[in-house]
Enzyme design. Structure first.
Site, mmCIF file in Angstrom:
data_model
loop_
_atom_site.group_PDB
_atom_site.id
_atom_site.type_symbol
_atom_site.label_atom_id
_atom_site.label_comp_id
_atom_site.label_asym_id
_atom_site.label_seq_id
_atom_site.Cartn_x
_atom_site.Cartn_y
_atom_site.Cartn_z
ATOM 1 N N ASN A 10 -12.149 -40.370 80.402
ATOM 2 C CA ASN A 10 -13.405 -40.514 79.647
ATOM 3 C C ASN A 10 -13.209 -40.041 78.208
ATOM 4 O O ASN A 10 -12.700 -38.951 77.979
ATOM 5 C CB ASN A 10 -14.503 -39.666 80.272
ATOM 6 C CG ASN A 10 -14.537 -39.789 81.765
ATOM 7 O OD1 ASN A 10 -14.727 -40.869 82.272
ATOM 8 N ND2 ASN A 10 -14.303 -38.693 82.470
ATOM 9 N N GLU A 38 -3.593 -39.027 80.332
ATOM 10 C CA GLU A 38 -5.015 -39.190 79.974
ATOM 11 C C GLU A 38 -5.199 -39.220 78.469
ATOM 12 O O GLU A 38 -6.038 -39.948 77.945
ATOM 13 C CB GLU A 38 -5.862 -38.066 80.583
ATOM 14 C CG GLU A 38 -5.796 -37.968 82.107
ATOM 15 C CD GLU A 38 -5.991 -39.286 82.815
ATOM 16 O OE1 GLU A 38 -6.745 -40.138 82.323
ATOM 17 O OE2 GLU A 38 -5.361 -39.462 83.884
ATOM 18 N N MET A 75 -9.386 -38.627 84.916
ATOM 19 C CA MET A 75 -10.058 -39.779 84.316
ATOM 20 C C MET A 75 -10.224 -39.568 82.830
ATOM 21 O O MET A 75 -10.713 -38.541 82.385
ATOM 22 C CB MET A 75 -11.415 -39.962 85.011
ATOM 23 C CG MET A 75 -12.254 -41.073 84.415
ATOM 24 S SD MET A 75 -11.446 -42.695 84.592
ATOM 25 C CE MET A 75 -12.012 -43.521 83.098
HETATM 26 ZN ZN LIG Z 1 -4.602 -43.927 83.614
#
Ligand SMILES: [Zn+2]
Length: 1012
Positions: free
Chosen positions: A421, A454, A419
């Site tokens: 973030n 990412e 993820m």
């Molecule tokens: Zn993605």
């Protein structure tokens, strides 16, 4: 976010790694929604417009108390909205309603690009929907149903479930304190608001949070109401908030530090026999509301000031760097982080736990990889790659990564792959950490791809964000494309674009060939629908279209357009059209015209080629795996880049933008459509041309992408019945001398698909298919061997591993004995006996031929693995044992989270799904344990759909399909309806395939000496 690709879910056996599995929305999704939740809006309204039509400038306002509506412009889907007690009426943007023009629909999209239709946030629907159907007639009485002049078709707006627009958040000041003994957390929050309308109420998203107090300017809320369905809380204040002022909402609350891998949750791991905990977050798409009450929509960007309170020995991390640290009583501390830039709630992150890190200063700002103690060195590969990647993206986009640090952290319980973030990227352990000495090359490639994916999001997604979840595909499609692009820069010897053809492109084509697929830009409304679009359509079809467009515009121009788009929209939100606009400006080409069809329509075409002398006729029709396209499903004309390859090279200029076209070649003795397989479609040829293309492949006239693409097309077309399976068998059996790993990968995938479809058929045919596989690859496997040298190239090693796996899988006796021997050395203590590249195939061979003793050995490896890679391989292998009592043993541990983490539950299932006894057992087990499975994997998590697919899609008969359908008929399928529908489609398609081609396949196998 990086989803767990179908391929890594082990659904690979039917794609031909997938061919007929996979996900999505049932039944010709309409803009007005699907399923039961939105049935009130199904259908279209045809309106006849005779007189000047509504525009924003002639907007009419009507009052309907307690009603809120939002409308979408029909062309661009910009939403406009009514206020709390007002209902605006218009479904078109300004410039949108060109009444009287016969070509209105054609002109619309063009006008739209430049229209100043500015989106407002949409409101949720409340009240009686019939009013909605009536309003056009109330307001514009000249409108009548049906008629004879220009018709505009109004799709009735969908009902996005969003918050009221009376206030807008600008800044959050959040303090969180998790408790590792009660598994709860206490929080307090101050949210700065701009008041947009006079109001007494503030509504926020909140889920499974107990709110203790709500105040504005010291005044307690007079009442608090919760709406479970909308996952919201509404506070009513006695004193009115005035439009144009600011206010600060103060809340205190308690939430659950859950074990659902969503919101603010706990992850567990073992250290010296002791269970330890770590608190972490996963907010995307809509779980920030589980961590703290918030305005949980991507367009509501705000600044976040985060403070974490914890035991002073623990490490606290968040998106930003530490601003201050304060000692508190009782051995605690409060760590405050600097303010974030403007960002969306789904990107907020914080982690508290016992953590170690490694760091690099090879980049402008510090980069660290955090892990639980002892694993940190395994982050070295990703750490170094991150430094190179961030520098590369700084340069490529012309915008410096704006945060003061980048932390990447491995989390032991994680529902997705990773993820993005902002500034604190979280990963599943296997997707971040590896020991190059004990990891296979495919693991290294996967880690590289995930890390770069990412990091690409730090710009595309984090800096510039979709305004609503409909734009998810662009976010994910771009990060996927970009990860391949940068992989190609850093690892040119991997030749990743060759692999793309058999990887992402095939995933996209497989899923999108199902009637249950969905357009890439799909209207999503509710939180529980959003998870289901993290699928191969968003990721793989999205990136394949971007790849197609980048080839059309040229990579340099494409990147320049993207960079302009990022610069123009930084720290704000966009819609898909904004990127097309930037690409059009950079290239001078009409990107909208091409991309609109590809992104707004479901599916893709099969281009059929017929020949007469030097004349080729190419015709496009919608392609479905089930091969039963109805005329009403075949109305879209896609702009198809034909990429005509002849002896002179590839002609990129020929576009098929009508149903049918005739091309005249100087010499038609050699040609291939879709040169380098750059387009998103399949091509079907005459049986004679398939033979000639096989010959051209042997003569070196086709690129690796072309050869892999031909195998893929032949394989898919025979599943759907457009072409006979014998065309595929003849094509590949002529290519025994093939040198490319990628082409072999596709050949083996397609033959494996065929074997999977015949898994429940007679043993003679199954044996004959194994014999065919051996005939194709055994010789190569023996020549290449199973030893891996430092000097072997990347693709050479991959090929070696691939053919070894295929040979043992097809029961090549000599190699099976080799695998057993290597395994015995390994368990006797020689850890280097089994090279990581062939570990999975050695373990699988042992499972397929071994019994209880081998089971225990694999089980022991699982608990004492030397690497994460090995641990996962051992876990998967447990499912590959075929004896009933061993199958039972594996089933018994699936729901025991002390042995198999919930995040890994699908892994042993993959093993079980690879053999017929396992497929039967999984289905029986799933029915017996459904309630428990449902509890462990709630429908909000995308994993439930994957588990349902794995447990059902292995079958190939209509009887089983009916049995599965009947079982779920009485259950709520919310959250996994796509997965289930795709499973049923998959089974049907295999059943059709067997029925249609079984006789000719058997005859071919006999004629060619594989079947007695
Ligand atoms: Zn993605």
């Amino acid at each position: 976010m990086k989803y767990i690709a179908p391929r890594s879910l082990g659904l690979s056996l039917t794609r031909a790694r997938f061919s007929t599995l996979c996900a999505t929305l049932p039944g010709g999704l309409t803009p007005s929604g699907r399923g039961t939740q939105t049935s009130w809006l199904s259908g279209k309204l045809k309106l006849d417009i005779n007189t000047p039509s509504p525009t924003f400038s002639s907007l009419t306002t009507h009052s309907f108390s307690s009603l809120q509506h939002r409308y979408y412009c029909q062309m661009c889907r910009h939403a406009t909205t009514g206020g709390s007690s007002t209902m605006y009426v218009s479904t078109f943007c300004r410039n949108e309603t060109n009444t009287g023009s016969k070509n209105a629909s054609q002109n619309r999209s063009k006008r739209h690009r430049d229209s100043n239709c500015s989106p407002k946030r949409a409101n949720s629907y409340r009240g009686n929907c019939m009013l909605f159907f009536l309003w056009p007639f109330l307001v514009f009485p000249q409108w009548t149903l049906a008629g004879n002049s220009t018709q505009l078709i109004l799709s009735v707006p969908s009902d996005r479930q969003v918050l009221p627009t009376n206030v807008k958040p600008t800044k959050y000041d959040v303090t969180m304190e998790p408790n590792f003994s009660t598994f709860k957390f206490d929080g307090s929050i101050k949210i700065d608001l701009d008041v947009k309308e006079d109001t007494h109420t503030v509504t926020v998203n909140s889920l499974e949070i107990e709110i203790h107090s709500a105040k504005i300017a010291g005044q307690d809320a007079a009442s608090t109401t919760f709406d479970e369905d909308k996952q919201s809380a509404t506070f009513t204040f006695a004193e009115e908030l005035k439009a144009g002022t600011t206010a600060q909402l103060e809340l205190t609350f308690t939430g659950v530090l859950n074990d659902k891998m969503a919101g603010f949750y706990r992850s567990t791991y073992q250290e010296n026999g002791e269970t330890k905990y770590l608190a972490t977050t996963q907010m995307e798409p809509t779980d920030c509301r589980r961590a703290f009450p918030c305005f949980d929509e991507p367009a509501l960007k705000a600044v976040f000031d985060i403070t974490l309170i914890s035991d002073e020995k623990l490490t606290c991390l968040s998106n930003m760097d530490v601003k201050s640290e304060k000692k508190l009583a009782g051995g605690k501390k409060a760590v405050s982080f600097n303010s974030t830039p403007l960002m969306s709630t789904y990107l907020v992150a914080f982690v508290i736990g016992e953590l170690n890190y490694i760091e690099t200063d090879a980049y402008r700002v510090p980069i660290r990889v955090y892990t639980t103690p002892g694993l940190e060195e395994q982050g070295r590969f990703s750490l170094d790659l991150a430094a190179k990647t961030l520098a590369f993206f700084d340069k490529t986009f012309g915008i410096d990564y704006p945060l003061p640090k980048m932390d990447m952290i491995a989390i032991h319980d994680f529902s997705a792959g990773a993820m993005e973030n902002w500034g604190l990227v979280t990963y599943r352990v296997v997707d971040l950490l590896l020991d190059p000495k004990t990891s296979s090359l495919s693991t290294q490639q996967r880690v590289a791809e995930v890390v770069q994916h990412e990091l690409a999001h730090q710009w595309f997604g984090n800096l510039v964000t979709m305004d609503w979840w409909e734009g998810l595909w662009l976010n994910e499609g771009f990060a996927t494309w970009m990860s391949w692009y940068s992989c190609n820069q850093f690892y040119p010897d991997w030749k990743v674009w060759e692999q793309y053809v058999t990887d992402s492109l095939q995933s996209a084509l497989s899923l999108d060939a199902l009637r249950a697929s969905h357009p890439i830009e799909v209207p999503v409304k509710r939180a529980d629908e959003i998870n289901q679009i993290f699928d191969a359509i968003s990721y793989a079809k999205g990136s394949s279209l971007l790849k197609m467009i980048s080839r059309w515009l040229g990579e340099e121009v494409f990147i320049k357009g993207v960079a302009n788009y990022l610069k123009k929209h930084k720290y704000s939100n966009t819609q898909t059209g904004d990127l097309w606009k930037a690409l059009s400006e950079a290239s001078g080409k009409d990107v909208v015209k091409v991309m609109d069809v590809w992104t707004k329509k479901i599916g893709y075409p099969v281009v059929s080629v017929t020949e007469k002398d030097n004349e080729l006729t190419v015709k496009q029709n919608r392609y479905l795996t089930t091969g039963d396209v109805k005329p009403e499903e075949d109305e879209t004309i896609y702009p198809v880049f034909l990429g005509l390859r002849t002896a002179a090279g590839i002609d990129e200029s020929v576009v098929l933008d009508s149903r049918e076209k005739t091309l005249t070649l100087d010499d038609a003795s050699f040609f291939k459509i879709n040169g380098d397989q750059a387009g998103v479609y399949r091509t079907n040829y005459t049986p004679e041309r398939w033979v000639k293309l096989g010959e051209a492949g042997r003569q070196g006239l086709l690129s690796v992408e072309d050869r892999a693409g031909l195998v893929a097309d032949a394989g898919a077309l025979c599943v759907s019945g457009y072409s006979s399976t014998t065309n595929l068998l003849s094509l590949v059996s002529g290519w025994k001398q093939e040198q490319s790993f990628v082409v072999w990968d596709e050949i083996i995938t397609r033959i494996t698909s065929l074997r999977a479809a015949f898994l429940f058929e007679d043993v003679e045919t199954r044996d004959a298919l194994k014999a065919l596989t051996r005939a194709l690859i055994s010789e190569k496997a023996h020549v290449l061997g199973w030893e891996f040298k430092e000097t072997d190239g990347f693709l050479e090693q991959q090929l070696k591993a691939l053919v070894f796996a295929a040979a043992v899988g097809a029961k090549d006796e000599e190699l099976v004995a080799v695998a057993q021997d290597l395994f015995q050395k390994y368990v006797a203590g020689d850890k280097s006996a089994v090279h990581p590249n062939i570990r999975a195939s050695v373990f699988s061979t042992v499972a397929a031929t071994g019994g209880a003793e081998e089971y225990d050995q694999i089980y022991h490896i699982y608990h004492n693995a030397i690497s994460v890679d090995e641990k996962i391989t051992a876990l998967r292998t447990l499912g590959r044992f075929e004896q009933p009592e061993l199958i039972q043993k594996t089933l018994n541990i699936l729901l025991d989270s002390s042995i198999v983490k919930a995040q890994d539950v699908y892994i042993p299932m993959q093993g079980l799904r690879s053999h017929s006894a396992g497929i039967e057992a999984l289905w029986t087990w799933m029915q017996a344990n459904w309630d428990e499975i449902y509890k462990l994997l709630p429908p909000g998590l995308s994993m439930l759909g994957s588990v349902v697919q794995i447990c059902t899609s292995g079958f190939s008969s209509e009887e089983k399909k009916e049995e599965i359908r009947a079982y779920f008929a009485t259950k709520s399928t919310k959250g996994f309806d796509q997965g289930l529908t795709q499973s049923l489609d998959s089974i049907q398609s295999k059943a059709n395939w067997i029925k249609r081609d079984s006789a000719s396949i058997k005859e071919w196998l006999t004629t060619n000496g594989y079947k007695k």
